[in-house]
Design a protein around this motif. Structure first.
Motif, short mmCIF file in Angstrom:
data_model
loop_
_atom_site.label_atom_id
_atom_site.label_comp_id
_atom_site.label_asym_id
_atom_site.label_seq_id
_atom_site.Cartn_x
_atom_site.Cartn_y
_atom_site.Cartn_z
N PRO A 29 0.83 -1.20 0.00
CA PRO A 29 0.00 0.00 0.00
C PRO A 29 0.88 1.26 0.00
O PRO A 29 1.94 1.27 0.61
CB PRO A 29 -0.77 -0.11 1.33
CG PRO A 29 -0.83 -1.58 1.59
CD PRO A 29 0.48 -2.14 1.07
N GLY A 30 0.42 2.27 -0.71
CA GLY A 30 1.19 3.51 -0.80
C GLY A 30 2.10 3.57 -2.03
O GLY A 30 2.65 4.62 -2.33
N SER A 31 2.23 2.45 -2.74
CA SER A 31 3.11 2.42 -3.91
C SER A 31 2.57 3.27 -5.05
O SER A 31 1.37 3.34 -5.27
CB SER A 31 3.26 0.98 -4.45
OG SER A 31 3.81 0.13 -3.46
N VAL A 32 3.49 3.91 -5.77
CA VAL A 32 3.15 4.65 -6.98
C VAL A 32 3.88 3.99 -8.14
O VAL A 32 5.09 3.76 -8.07
CB VAL A 32 3.57 6.13 -6.87
CG1 VAL A 32 3.29 6.89 -8.17
CG2 VAL A 32 2.84 6.81 -5.69
N LEU A 119 3.58 14.94 -9.69
CA LEU A 119 3.33 13.58 -9.18
C LEU A 119 4.42 13.19 -8.18
O LEU A 119 5.57 13.60 -8.34
CB LEU A 119 3.37 12.57 -10.34
CG LEU A 119 2.34 12.76 -11.46
CD1 LEU A 119 2.67 11.83 -12.63
CD2 LEU A 119 0.94 12.49 -10.93
N PRO A 120 4.06 12.38 -7.20
CA PRO A 120 5.10 11.85 -6.32
C PRO A 120 6.00 10.89 -7.10
O PRO A 120 5.59 10.38 -8.14
CB PRO A 120 4.33 11.10 -5.23
CG PRO A 120 2.95 10.91 -5.74
CD PRO A 120 2.72 11.88 -6.86
N PRO A 121 7.23 10.67 -6.64
CA PRO A 121 8.13 9.76 -7.36
C PRO A 121 7.57 8.34 -7.39
O PRO A 121 6.81 7.94 -6.51
CB PRO A 121 9.43 9.81 -6.56
CG PRO A 121 9.07 10.39 -5.24
CD PRO A 121 7.83 11.20 -5.41
N ALA A 122 7.95 7.60 -8.42
CA ALA A 122 7.47 6.23 -8.56
C ALA A 122 8.36 5.26 -7.80
O ALA A 122 9.58 5.39 -7.82
CB ALA A 122 7.43 5.84 -10.04
N LEU A 123 7.71 4.29 -7.17
CA LEU A 123 8.45 3.15 -6.59
C LEU A 123 8.94 2.28 -7.73
O LEU A 123 10.06 1.78 -7.73
CB LEU A 123 7.49 2.36 -5.69
CG LEU A 123 7.93 0.94 -5.33
CD1 LEU A 123 9.15 0.96 -4.44
CD2 LEU A 123 6.78 0.21 -4.64
#
Ligand code: ADP
Ligand code: MG
Length: 160
Positions: A29-32, A119-123
Motif C-alpha cells: 500500500p502507498g506504492s506509486v 506527481l510523487p516519485p514512482a516506486l
C-alpha cells in the motif's frame, strides 16, 4: 546478492493481465507506479489485471476523459490515472491531485510524463514495448523497496 531479472516477455493480453495481478501482489500500500508505453501498448490491460487481483469485479477502462478512476477495495484503494489528455501538469491542481496519494492508496499512472512535476516519485516504473506480436515489460526504479518488488516478481513469475 541474488540476481534479479526485471524484464519479462508477455505474449498475449491474458498474460499481461496476469502480470498486472503479480505486480499487485508484490506492491505494498502507498506504492506509486508509472506506466510508459505507446497508445495500445497494454498499460490499461496491466492495470485491469492489477485491480481485479485486489478484488474488483467490474470493468476496468482507461479514464481517458476523467483522468482518474478510483477503486475502493475494502482496506485498499487504487487510483488509476490516464494523463494522456491532460493539457498541462498544473491542471492536476484543480483535480486535487495531492489528496489521491497517501500511504494506503496504490496509484497507477498512464502517461506520467504529462504530469511532470506534479506527481510523487514512482516506486516502480513499468516500460511496455512491442515485441514479436506480444509485449516486453521492463521494470525499473532505484530504491531498496524497488529491489524487493523486483525479487517478488522474479520469484513468482510463471513462464508458460
Ligand atoms: P494502452 O492502455 O497502453 O493504450 P491497452 O491496454 O488498451 O493499451 O491495450 C491495447 C491492446 O493491446 C488491447 O487490444 C490488448 O488486448 C492488447 N494487449 C495488451 N497486452 C498484450 C500483450 N502482452 N500481447 C499482445 N497484445 C496485448
Ligand atoms: Mg490506456
Amino acid at each position: 546478492m541474488i540476481e534479479t531479472t526485471n524484464s519479462y516477455f508477455l505474449p498475449d493480453s491474458e498474460r499481461m493481465e496476469a502480470f498486472g495481478a503479480l505486480l499487485a501482489h508484490c506492491c505494498a500500500p502507498g506504492s506509486v507506479l508509472y506506466l510508459y508505453g505507446d497508445l495500445g501498448a497494454g498499460k490499461t490491460t496491466l492495470v485491469r489485471g492489477f485491480v481485479h487481483a485486489l478484488g474488483h469485479r467490474g470493468a476496468v477502462k482507461s479514464p481517458t476523459y476523467t483522468l482518474v478512476e478510483t477503486y475502493d477495495l475494502g482496506e485498499q484503494r487504487v487510483n488509476h490515472f490516464d494523463l494522456y489528455r491532460l493539457g498541462e501538469p498544473e491542471e492536476l491542481e484543480y483535480l486535487g491531485i495531492r489528496d489521491y496519494f497517501d500511504n494506503q492508496a496504490i496509484s497507477l499512472v498512464e502517461w506520467p510524463q504529462q504530469g511532470r512535476g506534479m506527481l510523487p516519485p514512482a516506486l516502480i516504473t513499468v516500460q511496455i514495448e512491442y515485441e514479436q506480436g506480444g509485449r516486453r515489460v521492463t521494470l525499473s526504479g532505484e530504491t531498496p523497496a524497488t529491489e524487493s518488488v523486483y525479487r517478488c516478481v522474479a520469484t513468482h513469475f510463471v513462464d508458460r
